[in-house]
Enzyme design. Structure first.
Site, PDB file in Angstrom:
ATOM      1  N   LEU A 215       0.858  -1.182   0.000  1.00  0.00           N
ATOM      2  CA  LEU A 215       0.000   0.000   0.000  1.00  0.00           C
ATOM      3  C   LEU A 215       0.893   1.231   0.000  1.00  0.00           C
ATOM      4  CD1 LEU A 215      -2.672  -0.946   2.731  1.00  0.00           C
ATOM      5  CD2 LEU A 215      -2.958  -1.060   0.249  1.00  0.00           C
ATOM      6  N   ASP A 216       0.457   2.294  -0.704  1.00  0.00           N
ATOM      7  CA  ASP A 216       1.199   3.556  -0.653  1.00  0.00           C
ATOM      8  C   ASP A 216       1.334   4.007   0.797  1.00  0.00           C
ATOM      9  OD1 ASP A 216       1.447   3.651  -3.358  1.00  0.00           O
ATOM     10  OD2 ASP A 216      -0.160   5.084  -3.685  1.00  0.00           O
ATOM     11  N   MET A 217       2.392   4.730   1.097  1.00  0.00           N
ATOM     12  CA  MET A 217       2.635   5.185   2.460  1.00  0.00           C
ATOM     13  C   MET A 217       1.422   5.926   3.021  1.00  0.00           C
ATOM     14  SD  MET A 217       5.718   7.582   3.962  1.00  0.00           S
ATOM     15  CE  MET A 217       5.067   9.138   3.326  1.00  0.00           C
TER      16      MET A 217
END
Length: 561
Positions: free
Chosen positions: A408-410
C-alpha cells in the site's frame, strides 16, 4: 521604496502582524506560509484584471487561441532596508512573450530581437523547409513508388518462374522413371543428356531473369540514394546545428545562489541520471524568482507556486491550487540556488510513523493481515527503513520469504496481506497475478460524483519531469482500469468504493482526480488534490483463498475518516 528593483511588489494587505517563517520553504513539498498565501491571492487578483495579456488560460469560453494553463510563483522577499514585499513569475512564456509588467524577467531571454537563438532558429526552419521540399517532390515520391512496384514485380516474376521450373523438373523426373524401363541403356543415356541440358537451360533462364530484374531495382535504388543523400546531409546539418544551439542555450542559462556563485545548466545537470538538462529547464517560475532576488540582493523569505487556468490533458492541475516545484527540471537547479539557505525539513526524510503501529486483524501459522495506518511505509524506503516489513520481520523472527504479498502507498491506510513462509507467499502471490484476490478501497472525494457506478479506463505512466507524479498517456501509458460505486454523497463530498482491476502506481488517486475520470480528488491528496490531515483512502476489504485450508478468507476494516 524608490531604490527597490522594478519587479518588487509591495503588499497591498497589512502583513505587519504576520510572523516571518524561521526557515525558507522546502520547494518540493510544503504547506504555503501565510505570507505566500497573501502574495498569491494578490497575484491572482492581478491576473483577473490583467486584460492586456494575450494568453488563453481556458477560463473564458469566448477567448480564442490555444488553451494553455500556467504555473505562477510568488517569492516573499526582504530588501536590504528591511522592506517586505514579493516577486511574481510565470513558467515558460505568456502570449509568446517573456516580459510582462509586474513579473520578473527570464533568466535568459532567447526571444530578444535579432538574438543568436532567433537567427539560428531561422536557419533550422529553412533547413526543415528544404527537407520537406525534397521529401515532398513529385519525382522523389514517384521514384519511391516505382521502386516499390519494381520490387513487388520482381518477387512475383521470380516466384512464377521458380514455380514453372519446378513443374519442368517434376516432368523430367517422371520421364526418367518411365523411360528407364522402356529404353536401352544407350538410348536412355542420350535422353538423360537431353534432360540435363533442359535443366541447365532452365537455371540459366532463371539467372538471366533475376539479373535483369535486380539491375532494374539497383538502378532505381541508385537514383533514390542520390536524392536520399541530399536529404540525409540536410538532416545531419540540422542535427548538428540543433545540438550546437541547445548547448549554446544551456551555457547562457547562468544561475546564481546567495553567495553570488554561478552555474550553467550543463554544469548543474552533468552529475544527474540523464547527464544533460531536460527541455525547458530553467524557465520554471521558482528559478526565475530566486535569480531576480539574488541579482538585487533581496533575502528570500518563503515561496509558493499555483496553477492558473485549465488543466492540461495529461496532467492534473486545478485552477488556483498550490503545487510544489517539479523534481526533474527544478530539483538540480534549486539545489544549487538554495545553497547556504536554511529550508524547512524535507518531509520525505521524516519518519511520520515513528509513533504509529499497525493492528493485527487476522493471524494463523501461514498468514497475517494487518491494518496499516496512514503514513507508514509498507517496505523500507531509500531514506527511511522503518516499515511494516521491518516490524513484521522483528515480530515474527522465524518467518521466511518475502513476507509482504502486496503493498500500500505510504499515505494509504488499510489491510495488508503477509505470508509467514515461502510456500504461503507463492500461493497468495499467484492469486494476485491471476487477479483472483478481491481488494476493495474506500475513499472520501472532494466533490460530488454524478455517476453512481461504473468503470474508469485511463492509461497511466510516470511523469519523467516530476516523479513520483503520474500522468495520463494514451501513447505510452500502461492500461489502468478501476471499478467504482458511490455509497454516500453530501453537498460537497462523495464516499466511494474502488475495486482496482489493475495495480498501477497512484491509480486510484489519478482516476479519482483527473477530468477524464471522476474529476473529484481524494481528500488529502497532496499530489493530485489538496493537502489535509491525511489521504482519505483506505484498503477496507480483502478476500483470498487460504494457502493451506483452501478456504475463502474475507476481512473488512472500516476507515477512520
Amino acid at each position: 521604496m524608490s531604490n527597490l528593483p522594478e519587479a518588487f511588489i509591495a503588499f497591498e494587505s497589512d502583513v505587519s502582524a504576520v510572523v516571518l517563517p524561521q526557515a525558507f520553504t522546502f520547494p518540493f513539498q510544503y504547506e504555503p506560509h501565510q505570507l505566500s498565501k497573501i502574495a498569491a491571492a494578490e497575484t491572482q487578483t492581478y491576473l483577473e484584471n490583467y486584460t492586456t495579456l494575450n494568453h488563453n488560460f481556458g477560463l473564458t469560453p469566448e477567448q480564442s487561441g490555444l488553451v494553455i494553463g500556467k504555473m505562477f510563483g510568488v517569492l516573499v522577499v526582504q530588501a536590504p532596508d528591511g522592506t517586505l514585499g514579493y516577486l511574481r513569475a510565470f513558467s515558460g512564456k505568456l502570449g509568446n512573450e517573456n516580459h510582462h509588467i509586474g513579473f520578473v524577467p527570464p533568466i535568459f531571454d532567447m526571444l530578444t530581437k535579432q538574438s543568436y537563438f532567433l537567427q539560428e532558429e531561422e536557419v533550422l526552419n529553412r533547413i526543415n523547409k528544404e527537407i520537406e521540399s525534397l521529401s515532398d517532390a513529385e519525382n522523389y515520391k514517384a521514384l519511391q513508388q516505382q521502386l516499390q512496384q519494381v520490387i513487388a514485380e520482381k518477387e512475383t516474376a521470380i516466384a512464377q518462374k521458380k514455380a514453372e521450373l519446378k513443374c519442368e523438373k517434376n516432368t523430367r523426373k517422371t520421364i526418367r522413371e518411365t523411360q528407364r524401363k522402356l529404353l536401352s541403356a544407350a538410348a536412355f543415356e542420350i535422353l538423360e543428356q537431353d534432360l540435363i541440358k533442359q535443366s541447365l537451360r532452365d537455371k540459366h533462364e532463371l539467372k538471366v531473369l533475376t539479373e535483369k530484374l535486380e539491375n532494374q531495382q539497383q538502378q532505381l535504388e541508385t537514383e533514390l540514394a542520390e536524392m536520399n543523400q541530399a536529404i540525409d546531409a540536410l538532416k545531419n546539418e540540422r542535427k548538428e546545428k540543433s545540438n550546437a544551439l541547445q548547448d549554446y542555450l544551456f551555457h547562457q542559462y547562468q544561475f546564481l545562489n546567495q553567495a553570488q556563485e554561478t552555474k550553467n545548466l550543463l554544469d548543474i545537470f552533468k552529475n544527474t541520471v540523464f547527464g544533460r538538462p531536460p527541455a525547458a529547464a530553467g524557465d520554471c517560475a521558482a528559478p526565475k524568482l530566486l535569480q531576480y532576488a539574488f541579482q538585487y540582493h533581496l533575502k528570500p523569505i518563503c515561496m509558493a507556486e499555483f496553477w492558473w487556468g485549465a488543466s492540461p490533458k495529461s496532467e492534473i492541475r486545478k485552477h488556483k491550487q498550490f503545487y510544489p516545484a517539479c523534481t526533474g527540471k527544478c530539483e538540480p537547479i534549486l539545489g544549487h540556488m538554495l545553497q547556504g539557505i536554511e529550508t524547512d525539513k524535507n518531509p520525505l526524510l521524516v519518519n511520520w510513523a515513528v509513533d504509529l503501529d499497525y493492528k493485527i486483524v487476522y493471524q494463523d501459522e501461514d498468514v497475517v493481515v494487518v491494518n496499516k495506518p496512514a503514513e507508514m511505509l509498507s517496505v523500507p524506503g531509500i531514506n527511511i527503513q522503518d516499515s511494516v516489513y521491518t516490524r513484521i520481520k522483528k515480530q515474527f523472527p522465524l518467518a521466511d520469504g518475502p513476507l509482504l504479498v502486496h503493498r500500500l502507498d505510504m499515505s494509504t491506510s488499510g489491510l495488508l496481506l503477509i505470508a509467514l513462509n515461502k510456500k504461503a507467499h507463492k500461493f497468495l502471490q499467484a492469486q494476485f497475478i491471476k487477479h483472483t484476490i478481491t481488494k476493495r478501497y474506500e475513499a472520501l472525494l472532494n466533490g460530488v460524483v454524478e455517476q453512481q457506478e461504473g468503470y474508469i479506463d485511463i492509461p497511466l505512466r510516470g511523469d519523467l519531469d516530476d516523479r513520483p507524479r503520474q500522468i495520463v498517456c494514451y501513447n505510452h501509458g500502461k492500461a489502468a482500469r478501476t471499478q467504482f460505486k458511490v455509497i454516500e454523497t453530501t453537498q460537497n463530498t462523495t464516499r466511494i468504493h474502488f475495486w482496482p482491476i489493475t495495480g498501477r502506481t497512484h491509480q486510484l488517486r489519478v482516476h479519482a482526480s483527473h477530468h477524464l475520470g471522476l474529476n473529484c480528488p481524494i481528500f488529502g491528496d497532496d499530489l493530485y488534490g489538496s493537502k489535509s490531515n491525511r489521504l482519505h483512502l483506505h484498503a477496507a476489504y480483502l478476500k483470498f483463498v487460504h494457502p493451506t485450508t483452501k478456504q475463502n478468507i474475507e476481512i473488512t476494516s472500516d476507515p477512520d475518516f
